[in-house]
Design an enzyme around this catalytic site. Structure first.
Site, PDB file in Angstrom:
ATOM      1  N   SER A 124       0.836  -1.197   0.000  1.00 39.21           N
ATOM      2  CA  SER A 124       0.000   0.000   0.000  1.00 39.21           C
ATOM      3  C   SER A 124       0.873   1.250   0.000  1.00 39.21           C
ATOM      4  O   SER A 124       1.988   1.243   0.543  1.00 39.21           O
ATOM      5  CB  SER A 124      -0.843  -0.029   1.272  1.00 39.21           C
ATOM      6  OG  SER A 124      -1.390   1.233   1.519  1.00 39.21           O
ATOM      7  N   TYR A 149      -2.168  -1.230  11.051  1.00 43.32           N
ATOM      8  CA  TYR A 149      -2.414  -1.766   9.702  1.00 43.32           C
ATOM      9  C   TYR A 149      -1.255  -1.394   8.779  1.00 43.32           C
ATOM     10  O   TYR A 149      -0.671  -2.243   8.100  1.00 43.32           O
ATOM     11  CB  TYR A 149      -3.737  -1.228   9.132  1.00 43.32           C
ATOM     12  CG  TYR A 149      -3.822  -1.410   7.637  1.00 43.32           C
ATOM     13  CD1 TYR A 149      -4.033  -2.677   7.096  1.00 43.32           C
ATOM     14  CD2 TYR A 149      -3.644  -0.336   6.760  1.00 43.32           C
ATOM     15  CE1 TYR A 149      -4.067  -2.863   5.720  1.00 43.32           C
ATOM     16  CE2 TYR A 149      -3.678  -0.515   5.392  1.00 43.32           C
ATOM     17  CZ  TYR A 149      -3.890  -1.776   4.877  1.00 43.32           C
ATOM     18  OH  TYR A 149      -3.906  -1.951   3.506  1.00 43.32           O
ATOM     19  N   LYS A 153       1.976  -3.668   6.717  1.00 44.01           N
ATOM     20  CA  LYS A 153       2.400  -3.635   5.308  1.00 44.01           C
ATOM     21  C   LYS A 153       3.906  -3.400   5.226  1.00 44.01           C
ATOM     22  O   LYS A 153       4.612  -4.028   4.437  1.00 44.01           O
ATOM     23  CB  LYS A 153       1.665  -2.534   4.538  1.00 44.01           C
ATOM     24  CG  LYS A 153       0.187  -2.795   4.364  1.00 44.01           C
ATOM     25  CD  LYS A 153      -0.071  -3.993   3.473  1.00 44.01           C
ATOM     26  CE  LYS A 153      -1.535  -4.361   3.434  1.00 44.01           C
ATOM     27  NZ  LYS A 153      -1.787  -5.705   2.898  1.00 44.01           N
TER      28      LYS A 153
HETATM   29  P1  NAD Z   1     -11.042  -7.168   1.400  1.00 47.02           P
HETATM   30  O1  NAD Z   1     -11.280  -7.158   2.874  1.00 47.02           O
HETATM   31  O2  NAD Z   1     -12.200  -6.956   0.495  1.00 47.02           O
HETATM   32  O3  NAD Z   1     -10.329  -8.539   0.978  1.00 47.02           O
HETATM   33  C1  NAD Z   1      -9.441  -9.225   1.835  1.00 47.02           C
HETATM   34  C2  NAD Z   1      -9.910 -10.677   1.917  1.00 47.02           C
HETATM   35  O4  NAD Z   1      -9.031 -11.390   2.791  1.00 47.02           O
HETATM   36  C3  NAD Z   1     -11.329 -10.804   2.472  1.00 47.02           C
HETATM   37  O5  NAD Z   1     -12.115 -11.573   1.572  1.00 47.02           O
HETATM   38  C4  NAD Z   1     -11.133 -11.524   3.800  1.00 47.02           C
HETATM   39  O6  NAD Z   1     -12.231 -12.383   4.100  1.00 47.02           O
HETATM   40  C5  NAD Z   1      -9.831 -12.271   3.573  1.00 47.02           C
HETATM   41  N1  NAD Z   1      -9.053 -12.573   4.790  1.00 47.02           N
HETATM   42  C6  NAD Z   1      -8.743 -11.731   5.805  1.00 47.02           C
HETATM   43  N2  NAD Z   1      -8.031 -12.396   6.734  1.00 47.02           N
HETATM   44  C7  NAD Z   1      -7.892 -13.682   6.305  1.00 47.02           C
HETATM   45  C8  NAD Z   1      -7.272 -14.839   6.828  1.00 47.02           C
HETATM   46  N3  NAD Z   1      -6.678 -14.825   8.026  1.00 47.02           N
HETATM   47  N4  NAD Z   1      -7.308 -15.975   6.112  1.00 47.02           N
HETATM   48  C9  NAD Z   1      -7.940 -16.014   4.910  1.00 47.02           C
HETATM   49  N5  NAD Z   1      -8.557 -14.962   4.370  1.00 47.02           N
HETATM   50  C10 NAD Z   1      -8.537 -13.797   5.053  1.00 47.02           C
HETATM   51  O7  NAD Z   1      -9.886  -6.102   1.102  1.00 47.02           O
HETATM   52  P2  NAD Z   1      -9.353  -5.516  -0.288  1.00 47.02           P
HETATM   53  O8  NAD Z   1      -9.717  -4.088  -0.339  1.00 47.02           O
HETATM   54  O9  NAD Z   1      -9.724  -6.409  -1.397  1.00 47.02           O
HETATM   55  O10 NAD Z   1      -7.793  -5.595  -0.010  1.00 47.02           O
HETATM   56  C11 NAD Z   1      -6.999  -6.678  -0.452  1.00 47.02           C
HETATM   57  C12 NAD Z   1      -5.562  -6.453  -0.006  1.00 47.02           C
HETATM   58  O11 NAD Z   1      -5.102  -5.220  -0.554  1.00 47.02           O
HETATM   59  C13 NAD Z   1      -5.398  -6.340   1.504  1.00 47.02           C
HETATM   60  O12 NAD Z   1      -4.166  -6.972   1.867  1.00 47.02           O
HETATM   61  C14 NAD Z   1      -5.322  -4.857   1.734  1.00 47.02           C
HETATM   62  O13 NAD Z   1      -4.598  -4.538   2.882  1.00 47.02           O
HETATM   63  C15 NAD Z   1      -4.584  -4.392   0.478  1.00 47.02           C
HETATM   64  N6  NAD Z   1      -4.824  -2.969   0.161  1.00 47.02           N
HETATM   65  C16 NAD Z   1      -6.118  -2.514   0.034  1.00 47.02           C
HETATM   66  C17 NAD Z   1      -6.330  -1.158  -0.234  1.00 47.02           C
HETATM   67  C18 NAD Z   1      -7.733  -0.624  -0.361  1.00 47.02           C
HETATM   68  O14 NAD Z   1      -7.892   0.595  -0.286  1.00 47.02           O
HETATM   69  N7  NAD Z   1      -8.752  -1.453  -0.548  1.00 47.02           N
HETATM   70  C19 NAD Z   1      -5.244  -0.282  -0.393  1.00 47.02           C
HETATM   71  C20 NAD Z   1      -3.951  -0.785  -0.268  1.00 47.02           C
HETATM   72  C21 NAD Z   1      -3.754  -2.143   0.007  1.00 47.02           C
HETATM   73  N1  UFG Z   2     -12.463  11.206   3.596  1.00 46.09           N
HETATM   74  C1  UFG Z   2     -13.481  12.065   3.964  1.00 46.09           C
HETATM   75  N2  UFG Z   2     -14.622  11.529   4.491  1.00 46.09           N
HETATM   76  C2  UFG Z   2     -14.792  10.194   4.664  1.00 46.09           C
HETATM   77  C3  UFG Z   2     -13.735   9.316   4.283  1.00 46.09           C
HETATM   78  C4  UFG Z   2     -12.580   9.868   3.757  1.00 46.09           C
HETATM   79  O1  UFG Z   2     -13.356  13.266   3.828  1.00 46.09           O
HETATM   80  O2  UFG Z   2     -15.844   9.761   5.170  1.00 46.09           O
HETATM   81  C5  UFG Z   2     -11.240  11.787   2.994  1.00 46.09           C
HETATM   82  C6  UFG Z   2      -9.980  11.505   3.778  1.00 46.09           C
HETATM   83  O3  UFG Z   2      -9.778  12.490   4.750  1.00 46.09           O
HETATM   84  C7  UFG Z   2      -8.919  11.506   2.682  1.00 46.09           C
HETATM   85  C8  UFG Z   2      -9.655  10.959   1.452  1.00 46.09           C
HETATM   86  O4  UFG Z   2     -11.051  11.159   1.742  1.00 46.09           O
HETATM   87  O5  UFG Z   2      -8.514  12.816   2.392  1.00 46.09           O
HETATM   88  C9  UFG Z   2      -9.419   9.491   1.211  1.00 46.09           C
HETATM   89  O6  UFG Z   2      -9.664   8.759   2.413  1.00 46.09           O
HETATM   90  P1  UFG Z   2      -9.785   7.170   2.420  1.00 46.09           P
HETATM   91  O7  UFG Z   2     -10.098   6.768   3.826  1.00 46.09           O
HETATM   92  O8  UFG Z   2     -10.701   6.714   1.356  1.00 46.09           O
HETATM   93  O9  UFG Z   2      -8.339   6.688   1.988  1.00 46.09           O
HETATM   94  P2  UFG Z   2      -6.891   6.970   2.624  1.00 46.09           P
HETATM   95  O10 UFG Z   2      -6.094   7.649   1.576  1.00 46.09           O
HETATM   96  O11 UFG Z   2      -6.992   7.608   3.942  1.00 46.09           O
HETATM   97  O12 UFG Z   2      -6.361   5.494   2.870  1.00 46.09           O
HETATM   98  C10 UFG Z   2      -6.542   4.461   1.904  1.00 46.09           C
HETATM   99  C11 UFG Z   2      -6.666   3.120   2.628  1.00 46.09           C
HETATM  100  C12 UFG Z   2      -5.374   2.752   3.260  1.00 46.09           C
HETATM  101  C13 UFG Z   2      -4.287   2.778   2.235  1.00 46.09           C
HETATM  102  C14 UFG Z   2      -4.210   4.099   1.544  1.00 46.09           C
HETATM  103  C15 UFG Z   2      -3.218   4.037   0.423  1.00 46.09           C
HETATM  104  O13 UFG Z   2      -7.674   3.190   3.617  1.00 46.09           O
HETATM  105  O14 UFG Z   2      -5.484   1.449   3.771  1.00 46.09           O
HETATM  106  O15 UFG Z   2      -5.482   4.436   0.997  1.00 46.09           O
HETATM  107  O16 UFG Z   2      -2.995   5.308  -0.109  1.00 46.09           O
HETATM  108  F1  UFG Z   2      -3.112   2.509   2.833  1.00 46.09           F
END
Ligand code: NAD
Ligand code: UFG
Length: 336
Positions: A124, A149, A153
């Site tokens: 991330s 969290y 990472k």
């Molecule tokens: P998500 O929660 O939709 O998907 C993660 C999946 O992992 C879920 O289906 C959950 O049931 C499964 N899981 C969690 N713990 C587990 C375990 N112990 N064993 C087996 N399965 C397990 O999340 P996502 O948004 O699809 O994110 C996927 C990956 O990408 C994550 O590692 C997350 O940290 C990373 N990531 C997400 C974002 C974002 O904004 N969505 C940004 C950066 C990184």
């Molecule tokens: N925001 C609002 N209102 C809300 C939610 C978010 O104003 O209800 C704003 C936040 O302050 C920020 C922007 O929208 O300025 C984006 O916020 P998000 O929570 O959607 O995303 P972040 O950038 O804070 O974080 C996300 C994931 C992290 C990841 C990161 C990577 O949550 O896990 O992106 O850039 F690490």
């Protein structure tokens, strides 16, 4: 290739399974369904025409991972499984370290035992902390994380790098995602967080389907063009395709490869609100409230390394992201 996708029923995982199948790969999913539903498999099958093999398995249980490897000849792993809620990680750090770090250590143990040498990991942009360079290149020094969290990472990037050093014939690909939004154009799969969403787009979707009264915009006094936070929003299908592209490196020299997956464009919170309103012809009520602790002003990528080395770049614009997000929300969220 036969690919094990951990967390494959989740948001990014399900879209990546579709793109892997579209690219001709076979997919085996394991997921403990802690944040996703088994019905996602029907949807993947409907979109891609092929049903992934599925195991309900928890990566904290080494034997259940071993079972998956022993019953399938796996060539590579795409590792999404993990817990991802920033606020929850502050309240439950032990659970986050056990799940994300402990679970990944089990996965690496099983991969070693079964001779699987290729892994793509979901990292991330959070690893950059408050970034030293904007736009952020992969050379930007890693920053201080503000929550457990984010720390998982950073720790996992280090663990995977050490793992590759000790096993020089292995491939480790670290993909640093920026802010994924949007959904598959079918409207069948998308982001379905449990409870009240933390992230911007899922929150907006709950507002527009009438489940929450208004959006809280966290601060309008940042040093950005309109004072609200700026992020690099990437369509989840582009992100999914980035994983398929990254796997090209598996035919290169073994090593650790790191890529930013973003668009290179920064949009503010209000840009997103207005783009969503325009794309979907709908009003989003919002109020400016206090800054959210731990937030930074600006975060967007320089994605040119992924283009140079993987020939990958994003295709979908913000209007498409907003339309696709709303289509999914109307299908999935309004009936609940
Ligand atoms: P998500 O929660 O939709 O998907 C993660 C999946 O992992 C879920 O289906 C959950 O049931 C499964 N899981 C969690 N713990 C587990 C375990 N112990 N064993 C087996 N399965 C397990 O999340 P996502 O948004 O699809 O994110 C996927 C990956 O990408 C994550 O590692 C997350 O940290 C990373 N990531 C997400 C974002 C974002 O904004 N969505 C940004 C950066 C990184
Ligand atoms: N925001 C609002 N209102 C809300 C939610 C978010 O104003 O209800 C704003 C936040 O302050 C920020 C922007 O929208 O300025 C984006 O916020 P998000 O929570 O959607 O995303 P972040 O950038 O804070 O974080 C996300 C994931 C992290 C990841 C990161 C990577 O949550 O896990 O992106 O850039 F690490």
């Amino acid at each position: 290739m036969n690919i094990l996708v951990t967390g494959g029923t989740g948001y990014i995982g399900s879209h990546t399974c579709v793109e892997l199948i579209n690219a001709g790969h076979d997919v085996v999913i394991f997921d403990n369904l802690s944040n996703s539903k088994e019905s996602v498999l029907d949807r993947i099958e409907k979109i891609a025409g092929k049903r992934p093999k599925f195991y309900v398995a928890d990566m904290r249980d080494l034997d259940s991972i071993r079972k998956v490897f022993s019953e399938n000849s796996i060539d590579a792993v795409v590792h999404f499984a993990g817990l991802k809620a920033v606020g929850e990680s502050v309240a439950k750090p032990v659970e986050y370290y056990k799940n994300n770090v402990g679970g990944t250590l089990n996965l690496l143990t099983a991969m070693t035992e079964f001779g699987v040498k290729k892994i793509v990991f979901s990292s991330s942009a959070t690893v950059y902390g408050d970034p030293a360079i904007i736009p952020i290149t992969e050379d930007c020094p890693l920053g201080t994380t503000t929550n457990p969290y984010g720390e998982t990472k950073k720790m996992l990037e280090r663990i995977l790098t050490d793992f590759q050093k000790a096993n020089p014939d292995n491939y480790v690909i670290l993909l640093r995602y920026f802010n994924p939004i949007g959904a598959h154009e079918s409207g069948l799969i998308g982001d379905e967080p449990n409870g009240i969403p933390n992230n911007l787009m899922p929150y907006i979707l709950q507002v527009v389907v009438g489940k929450l009264p208004y959006l809280r915009v966290f601060g309008n006094d940042y040093d950005t063009p309109d004072g609200t936070g700026v992020r690099d929003y990437i369509h989840v299908v582009d992100l999914a395709k980035g994983h398929v592209a990254a796997m090209k490196k598996f035919s290169d020299e073994p090593g650790v490869y790191i890529y930013n997956l973003g668009t290179g464009i920064g949009y503010s919170v209000l840009d997103i609100v207005h783009a969503f309103e325009k794309a979907n012809n709908i009003n989003i009520p919002y109020q400016i409230v206090e800054r959210r602790p731990g937030d930074i002003a600006t975060n967007y990528s320089d994605p040119s390394k992924a283009f140079r080395e993987l020939s990958w770049k994003t295709e979908f614009d913000l209007e498409t992201m907003c339309k696709d997000s709303y289509r999914f929300a109307k299908n999935a969220l309004s009936g609940q």
